[in-house]
Design an enzyme around this catalytic site. Structure first.
Site, mmCIF file in Angstrom:
data_model
loop_
_atom_site.group_PDB
_atom_site.id
_atom_site.type_symbol
_atom_site.label_atom_id
_atom_site.label_comp_id
_atom_site.label_asym_id
_atom_site.label_seq_id
_atom_site.Cartn_x
_atom_site.Cartn_y
_atom_site.Cartn_z
ATOM 1 N N SER A 1 0.781 -1.180 -0.061
ATOM 2 C CA SER A 1 -0.020 -0.312 -0.059
ATOM 3 C C SER A 1 0.926 1.393 -0.078
ATOM 4 C CB SER A 1 -0.914 -0.078 1.155
ATOM 5 O OG SER A 1 -1.945 1.233 1.021
ATOM 6 N N LYS B 1 -12.092 9.575 1.039
ATOM 7 C CA LYS B 1 -11.202 9.006 2.138
ATOM 8 C C LYS B 1 -11.867 7.671 2.207
ATOM 9 C CE LYS B 1 -8.211 11.945 3.194
ATOM 10 N NZ LYS B 1 -6.764 11.945 2.928
#
Length: 88
Positions: A16, A68
């Site tokens: 990530s 988000k």
């Protein structure tokens, strides 16, 4: 511009965000059993929004920005959020 080389060392995991930062390096060194991988290859996100709604359970998803939490466990999945989630 300064002629410096950027080297990244991975001791255990660079996935990530860690991977995102690592790919900017000129060279990546990883421990023999380190996990180094790309971002967002597959995501399995169960969604219980309809189940909660059926039983009158209200939830609030609070984020620091519009994108988000485009897909989450308790909120509705919108076409716009799904599109952003799948964006390269």
């Amino acid at each position: 511009k300064a002629g410096l080389k950027l080297v990244v060392c991975v001791d255990s995991i660079a996935a990530s965000g860690g991977y995102l930062m690592g790919v900017t390096a000129d060279k990546i060194y990883a421990a023999p059993f380190a996990l180094v991988g790309s971002i967002g290859v597959i995501s399995i996100v169960p969604n219980v929004h309809e189940l909660l709604k059926k039983h009158d359970v209200n939830t609030h998803v609070v984020t620091a920005g519009k994108y988000k939490s485009t897909v989450n466990v308790v909120g509705p999945v919108t076409d716009e959020g799904l599109k952003k989630f799948q964006q390269e």
